[in-house]
Design an enzyme around this catalytic site. Structure first.
Site, PDB file in Angstrom:
ATOM      1  N   CYS A  85      51.029  57.082  44.198  1.00 10.67           N
ATOM      2  CA  CYS A  85      50.876  58.129  43.557  1.00 10.67           C
ATOM      3  C   CYS A  85      49.480  59.089  43.711  1.00 10.67           C
ATOM      4  O   CYS A  85      49.350  60.119  43.449  1.00 10.67           O
ATOM      5  CB  CYS A  85      50.818  57.704  42.093  1.00 10.67           C
ATOM      6  SG  CYS A  85      51.931  56.597  41.537  1.00 10.67           S
ATOM      7  N   HIS A 334      55.730  63.723  36.961  1.00 13.72           N
ATOM      8  CA  HIS A 334      55.213  63.089  37.904  1.00 13.72           C
ATOM      9  C   HIS A 334      56.015  62.661  39.238  1.00 13.72           C
ATOM     10  O   HIS A 334      56.535  61.852  39.694  1.00 13.72           O
ATOM     11  CB  HIS A 334      54.723  61.673  37.452  1.00 13.72           C
ATOM     12  CG  HIS A 334      53.993  60.743  38.246  1.00 13.72           C
ATOM     13  ND1 HIS A 334      53.142  61.257  39.465  1.00 13.72           N
ATOM     14  CD2 HIS A 334      53.697  59.517  38.392  1.00 13.72           C
ATOM     15  CE1 HIS A 334      52.598  60.241  39.745  1.00 13.72           C
ATOM     16  NE2 HIS A 334      52.946  59.016  39.300  1.00 13.72           N
TER      17      HIS A 334
END
Ligand SMILES: [Zn+2]
Lengths: 387, 140
Positions: A85, A334
């Site tokens: 991420c 996300h």
């Protein structure tokens, strides 16, 4: 002689389910927006292309190469940067380092991910792979559970409640409703969050950021180039990187993320600033508990007081420090590899005095922090209007 | 199935330097490794010693040396690879033993709303269907 490095253009796509584009098209859409935002930079000025991308979440294996060909940037140097991420924040730091070394003067960084291509079953497998693959993932450890264990440890130690966690989502949804790039535009109440279905106790569906498709791009330039082409450069004042733990059993203290503490401390030190000076921050609110831990780990509030900060509204615009007032990962969605560049997009615009949707944040100093994996990687960038 | 593939509810890897741990679980034993060079003991076991860089490990039975304590817990509701939703809600937790070693495992024998940080637990080997094996935390 190492050069200061500025951000001279930013752009992003709408995040969400994007059935109208593949990885290279999403990447191009963000790159095009960043180039249109960067005065006097044309595609032929780009000397290097870096892509922040988490392999495994999408079928595309070579995003940088595909995008370089599609954007007709080949044969300039380029490669993928992968830190889960934190990929595109790590890519921006990689680009910064290539400019500092004199290797390149203008670097384009594109963060991109297309997660809706995977089937539910494939996503489950990838989620399982995000934990320790030998002894923890086979027992059902997933991303939400890794954070749920943090939440229980934090709530037990300091007396925070599930309602406190929900307040983070209430704030995110308030700002996401005003951000046209965000995946979730509806506002949620504490009750909405509390009533959403359980995922991994104490985390419920609305405590969790959602998988998404999307891309964001950042154009970096050396001081020499930046001062020539723009009156509103945003300077990278300091960067920080850290590794943490992939296993949950190896985490020394479940109420803190060491990669957050270490990466942001390194970035503040390199920038010559204190966390108390930071006016705006985009942090890694992959879950509601994450944002509360980030408040403390990034030095904005003392240990054990993060949940009081959200109760008191200290992290809204106008509070002590505006945190994730783009809507954050919770509100924006996300798309793993795109998140860091999207954080930098928002902070850059605010520091220049521009809005994101109708959200404005008066600030001169900001920080973007992205965490990869289950607390495995940390990447931080301190940004300022002042050189 | 290789040994490590038998561990837990679903295999993500096929080979590992700690396959003997799974073999021992099948025999109802918990094992650790001890570095023959510097004497460090690892649980869960490790193939390599990070302290002295040796790869000369001795397999020993792991003594929990008293009760473990639950450092944190969660309850799984979300189906992931290898899990049947019928098993949910499924309690899991991280426990620490008196020697400082920690482990993540499913928790058995505790009602979900009776889970508490600090509760006393022990780790025990357990056979699963289809030739699989695991370790679980139980109330001590
Ligand atoms: Zn040793």
């Amino acid at each position: 002689m190492s050069s200061n490095v500025a951000i001279v253009g930013v752009g992003m796509t709408r995040f969400g389910k994007r059935e109208d584009a593949d990885v290279k098209e999403l990447g191009f859409e963000a790159l095009k927006a960043a180039l249109e935002d960067a005065p006097n930079v044309s595609p032929k000025d780009i000397e290097m292309l870096l892509t922040g991308y988490a392999w495994g979440y999408t079928a595309t294996r070579n995003p940088t190469g595909e995008l370089a060909e599609y954007a007709q940037l080949s044969p300039i140097p380029g490669f993928d940067v992968h830190a889960q991420c934190a990929s595109s924040t790590a890519a921006v730091i990689t680009g910064w380092s290539f400019i500092r070394s004199g290797f390149a003067k203008v670097v384009a960084v594109v963060g991109v991910q297309k997660m809706s291509e995977l089937s539910g079953r494939e996503v489950q497998r990838v989620m399982g792979q995000s934990a320790d693959s030998s002894l923890e993932a086979p027992l059902g450890m997933t991303m939400p559970t890794a954070y749920a264990l943090r939440a229980i440890a934090y709530m037990d130690k300091y007396g925070a409640t599930e309602e406190d966690l929900a307040l983070v989502r209430v704030k995110s949804s308030e700002y996401a409703s005003r951000n046209p790039f965000a995946m979730f535009r509806q506002k949620f109440t504490t009750e909405d969050v509390m009533k959403s279905r359980p995922i991994s106790y104490p985390l419920k569906l609305l405590d969790c950021a959602a998988n998404a498709d999307g891309a964001a791009a950042v154009i970096l330039a050396s001081e020499e180039v930046a001062t020539k082409i723009t009156d509103t450069p945003v300077w990278i004042k300091g960067v920080g990187l850290a590794t943490g733990q992939q296993t949950v059993r190896g985490v020394p203290d479940l109420t803190t993320f060491t990669p957050t503490v270490e990466a942001t401390r390194m970035a503040y030190r390199n920038a010559g600033v204190e966390p108390s000076q930071v006016q705006v921050a985009e942090t890694h609110d992959c879950f509601t508990i994450s944002e509360i831990l980030d408040y403390e780990d990034m030095g904005f509030f003392p240990r054990g007081e993060g949940y009081r900060a959200i109760r008191e509204g200290q992290t809204y615009v106008g509070g002590r420090v505006a945190v994730n007032v783009s809507g954050g990962l919770l509100g924006r969605g996300h798309p793993v590899g795109a998140t860091g560049a999207a954080q930098i997009f928002a902070i850059t615009r605010w520091l220049r005095g521009d809005a994101v949707g109708d959200i404005r944040v008066p600030a001169e100093l900001g920080v973007a922090y992205t965490r990869g994996g289950v607390g495995t990687y940390g990447a931080a960038v301190v940004l300022s209007r002042r050189r | 199935m290789t040994e490590i593939e038998k561990f837990g509810h679903f295999a993500f890897i096929r080979h590992s330097g700690i396959s003997k741990y799974v073999e021992a679980l099948e025999q109802g034993k918990l094992t650790a490794t001890r570095c023959r060079k510097c004497g460090s003991v690892y649980f869960p076991p490790r193939k390599f010693c990070p302290k002295c860089l040796a790869d000369d490990m001795e397999w020993i039975e792991y003594e929990q040396a008293g009760e473990g304590r639950l450092l944190s817990y969660s309850i799984l509701y979300l189906a992931v690879a290898g899990f049947d939703e019928k098993e949910f809600p499924a309690p899991v937790g991280v426990a620490q033993f008196p020697d400082g070693n920690r482990v993540y495992a499913r928790i058995e024998g505790v009602a979900p709303d009776s889970l508490r940080v600090g509760m006393r637990v022990k780790l025990v080997p357990k056979a699963l269907p289809d030739g699989r094996v695991t370790h679980v935390l139980q109330p001590a």
